[in-house]
Each structure stands twice: as structure tokens, then as C-alpha cells.
Design a protein around this motif. Sequence first.
Motif, PDB file in Angstrom:
ATOM      1  N   UNK A  64     -16.117 -10.176 -33.208  1.00  0.00           N
ATOM      2  CA  UNK A  64     -16.602 -10.234 -31.821  1.00  0.00           C
ATOM      3  C   UNK A  64     -18.066  -9.856 -31.729  1.00  0.00           C
ATOM      4  N   UNK A  65     -18.676 -10.156 -30.577  1.00  0.00           N
ATOM      5  CA  UNK A  65     -20.057  -9.738 -30.344  1.00  0.00           C
ATOM      6  C   UNK A  65     -20.159  -8.225 -30.479  1.00  0.00           C
ATOM      7  N   UNK A  66     -21.223  -7.771 -31.147  1.00  0.00           N
ATOM      8  CA  UNK A  66     -21.394  -6.343 -31.343  1.00  0.00           C
ATOM      9  C   UNK A  66     -20.677  -5.788 -32.550  1.00  0.00           C
ATOM     10  N   UNK A  67     -20.099  -6.675 -33.371  1.00  0.00           N
ATOM     11  CA  UNK A  67     -19.338  -6.215 -34.536  1.00  0.00           C
ATOM     12  C   UNK A  67     -20.242  -5.739 -35.667  1.00  0.00           C
ATOM     13  N   UNK A 253     -10.597  -6.682 -41.451  1.00  0.00           N
ATOM     14  CA  UNK A 253      -9.600  -7.410 -42.244  1.00  0.00           C
ATOM     15  C   UNK A 253     -10.326  -8.379 -43.163  1.00  0.00           C
ATOM     16  N   UNK A 254      -9.645  -8.768 -44.223  1.00  0.00           N
ATOM     17  CA  UNK A 254     -10.235  -9.676 -45.189  1.00  0.00           C
ATOM     18  C   UNK A 254      -9.126 -10.440 -45.889  1.00  0.00           C
ATOM     19  N   UNK A 255      -9.330 -11.740 -46.072  1.00  0.00           N
ATOM     20  CA  UNK A 255      -8.328 -12.567 -46.732  1.00  0.00           C
ATOM     21  C   UNK A 255      -8.563 -14.025 -46.394  1.00  0.00           C
ATOM     22  N   UNK A 256      -7.581 -14.863 -46.655  1.00  0.00           N
ATOM     23  CA  UNK A 256      -7.700 -16.265 -46.288  1.00  0.00           C
ATOM     24  C   UNK A 256      -7.740 -16.394 -44.771  1.00  0.00           C
ATOM     25  N   UNK A 257      -8.187 -17.552 -44.292  1.00  0.00           N
ATOM     26  CA  UNK A 257      -8.254 -17.767 -42.847  1.00  0.00           C
ATOM     27  C   UNK A 257      -6.865 -17.613 -42.227  1.00  0.00           C
ATOM     28  N   UNK A 258      -5.856 -18.146 -42.878  1.00  0.00           N
ATOM     29  CA  UNK A 258      -4.489 -18.038 -42.359  1.00  0.00           C
ATOM     30  C   UNK A 258      -4.060 -16.581 -42.271  1.00  0.00           C
ATOM     31  N   UNK A 259      -4.439 -15.780 -43.274  1.00  0.00           N
ATOM     32  CA  UNK A 259      -4.034 -14.376 -43.293  1.00  0.00           C
ATOM     33  C   UNK A 259      -4.702 -13.581 -42.170  1.00  0.00           C
ATOM     34  N   UNK A 260      -6.008 -13.788 -41.972  1.00  0.00           N
ATOM     35  CA  UNK A 260      -6.691 -13.007 -40.937  1.00  0.00           C
ATOM     36  C   UNK A 260      -6.274 -13.474 -39.541  1.00  0.00           C
ATOM     37  N   UNK A 261      -5.955 -14.756 -39.398  1.00  0.00           N
ATOM     38  CA  UNK A 261      -5.494 -15.239 -38.096  1.00  0.00           C
ATOM     39  C   UNK A 261      -4.142 -14.654 -37.726  1.00  0.00           C
ATOM     40  N   UNK A 262      -3.360 -14.288 -38.734  1.00  0.00           N
ATOM     41  CA  UNK A 262      -2.028 -13.719 -38.491  1.00  0.00           C
ATOM     42  C   UNK A 262      -2.059 -12.201 -38.409  1.00  0.00           C
ATOM     43  N   UNK A 263      -3.216 -11.603 -38.689  1.00  0.00           N
ATOM     44  CA  UNK A 263      -3.331 -10.146 -38.681  1.00  0.00           C
ATOM     45  C   UNK A 263      -3.360  -9.649 -37.236  1.00  0.00           C
ATOM     46  N   UNK A 264      -2.431  -8.784 -36.881  1.00  0.00           N
ATOM     47  CA  UNK A 264      -2.298  -8.324 -35.502  1.00  0.00           C
ATOM     48  C   UNK A 264      -3.553  -7.608 -35.017  1.00  0.00           C
ATOM     49  N   UNK A 265      -4.223  -6.879 -35.919  1.00  0.00           N
ATOM     50  CA  UNK A 265      -5.448  -6.173 -35.528  1.00  0.00           C
ATOM     51  C   UNK A 265      -6.538  -7.167 -35.140  1.00  0.00           C
ATOM     52  N   UNK A 266      -6.633  -8.256 -35.894  1.00  0.00           N
ATOM     53  CA  UNK A 266      -7.642  -9.281 -35.605  1.00  0.00           C
ATOM     54  C   UNK A 266      -7.324  -9.976 -34.290  1.00  0.00           C
ATOM     55  N   UNK A 267      -6.060 -10.250 -34.067  1.00  0.00           N
ATOM     56  CA  UNK A 267      -5.639 -10.894 -32.819  1.00  0.00           C
ATOM     57  C   UNK A 267      -6.013 -10.028 -31.622  1.00  0.00           C
ATOM     58  N   UNK A 268      -5.816  -8.736 -31.759  1.00  0.00           N
ATOM     59  CA  UNK A 268      -6.063  -7.833 -30.633  1.00  0.00           C
ATOM     60  C   UNK A 268      -7.551  -7.679 -30.310  1.00  0.00           C
ATOM     61  N   UNK A 269      -8.387  -7.573 -31.349  1.00  0.00           N
ATOM     62  CA  UNK A 269      -9.794  -7.273 -31.086  1.00  0.00           C
ATOM     63  C   UNK A 269     -10.681  -8.510 -31.023  1.00  0.00           C
ATOM     64  N   UNK A 270     -10.184  -9.658 -31.488  1.00  0.00           N
ATOM     65  CA  UNK A 270     -11.060 -10.820 -31.555  1.00  0.00           C
ATOM     66  C   UNK A 270     -10.396 -12.104 -31.110  1.00  0.00           C
ATOM     67  N   UNK A 271      -9.419 -12.575 -31.855  1.00  0.00           N
ATOM     68  CA  UNK A 271      -8.843 -13.887 -31.577  1.00  0.00           C
ATOM     69  C   UNK A 271      -8.096 -13.930 -30.272  1.00  0.00           C
ATOM     70  N   UNK A 272      -7.574 -12.805 -29.841  1.00  0.00           N
ATOM     71  CA  UNK A 272      -6.789 -12.790 -28.608  1.00  0.00           C
ATOM     72  C   UNK A 272      -7.622 -12.726 -27.355  1.00  0.00           C
ATOM     73  N   UNK A 273      -8.938 -12.567 -27.502  1.00  0.00           N
ATOM     74  CA  UNK A 273      -9.806 -12.458 -26.315  1.00  0.00           C
ATOM     75  C   UNK A 273      -9.996 -13.798 -25.622  1.00  0.00           C
TER      76      UNK A 273
END
Length: 273
Positions: A64-67, A253-273
Motif C-alpha cells: 500500500x501507499x506509505x509502505x 509477506x514473500x512468495x509466489x503471486x498466488x501465495x501472497x494473494x492468499x495470505x490473510x495479512x496481505x488481504x487485510x492490509x493491501x488487497x482487500x482495500x
Amino acid sequence: MRAAIERDAGNDASYGHVASRDVDTRHGVILYLDGITVSFDGFKALNNLTLDIGVGELRCIIGPNGAGKTTMMDVITGKTAPSSGTAYFGQNIDLTTLSETQIAHAGIGRKFQRPTVFENHSVIENLELAMKTDKRVRPTLFSRLTGAQADAIGQTLALIRLTPEAWRPAGLLSHGQKQWLEIGMLLMQEPKLLLLDEPVAGMTDAETERTGELLNELKGRHSLMVVEHDMDFVASIAGQGKVTVLHEGAVLAEGTMAAVQADQRVIEVYLGR
């Protein structure tokens, strides 16, 4: 010069540069950041950031912005000094001890989001001006391109698909073509590591697709760090490679695109926005 360009048109396989400074990459790592912290008036733009980029790797950085993505690139290129931590280029170059110019000469090239080209000069003149040569006044005034230099320009034109535009003023290029020209100008400086900040921002779908092809062609020949917000583009170039997600100045988080897209932490702070 024209003969060299025509000979290299469409012949991307002949492209290649050798950097002038020896960078020790025997351990397979081109960039290593360890515990990098950057504070601005008490705010930690980077907070104990640790990551590494492999030789020839294409690494996508999202967040996200400011990361802390821009600050991280500022540290790598010497624009910002870290409060603590180390940054090594290969195994033997401590980036925190070098100036921006020294870092560029060591083999790190950075492309900002907005293209910066010499609009009144032709495409080929832009590449010639960017070439890694003696830039003092007398050598510049009296220089003549060697056969190897002409070949390098022709090969780079073919790689960035601008051979048909070689003699066209850069100011008349499309936005995407200007972006490719600036990448070509960086390549003329013989970098080992390229930092690209949102390379497809403002591009058409066709230009975005072509940029993805270009970056994958550069992968292996150079190491690339691509900071991007366009998730479809990241997915198209990342493949099974590693994607790094930054949040609050650290690796979330770090990994393949599929892995980070499925990571709940990433969803909460970035992808879910």
C-alpha cells in the motif's frame, strides 16, 4: 550507424553489455539489505527491513501507499542514508558508503515513474547521450562512435522495439515508447541491477503487454526490482518468481503471486482495500 541498426533489428539475442566494475556475485545475490531503518522526524519509513535479490532475478515489490517502497529505492541508490542497517551490492560493495553517482557507476540503474528523455533529440541520440563513456567536455565534443558502440545502440534499439523510430524526435513518441526509451537509456549505462518504479503507469493495454515482454527478456541478463500497483501486470511478469509485500516499512509477506494473494495479512492490509 544505420547499418548497425538495420543488422540488429529484431535480433535481440545479440544484446549484451559487460559492466566496468567487478561485482562479486559468487553467492548468487546481487542486492542484500539487512536491518535497514530510516526515520523521518520519528516516523519509521523503513523499519528493520531485510531482503535480498538474486542474480538475474525479476523481483516484484508491492504494498500500500506509505509502505516504504520509494524510501527503499532511495536507500539503494544513495539518495537517502539509513539510520541503521547495511546495504550491499553483490558481496563487496557497501552502498551506504557511496554517493548516488558512485552507485550508478557501480551498476545500479533507476527508472522513475515519469519518463525523462531529451525530447528535442532523436531516439538514437538519446541512447548515445546515455552511453557509459567519458562525459568530460573535450572527449564528448571530439568523440566518434566505435563499431562496438554503434552495435550496442543498434542492439538496444532492437531490444526496446524502437528501431523504426530511431531517427524520430523523442518528444513525438507515445507515452509507452518514452518509457521504453528511458529503459534503453539505462541499459546503455551497463547496469547489473535495474530499479523500475511503476513502469506501466499510464500505458495502454498493448504497451503494458509489450513492457511485460521486455522485462522478461531482460530477466537473467540483468537483475530487476519492479515496484508496481497494477496487480494484473505483476501477475503477468512474476510467474513462479518471488513477490515481496511491504507494509509499514518492513516485509509483510514473500512468495509466489498466488501465495501472497492468499495470505490473510496481505488481504487485510493491501488487497482487500
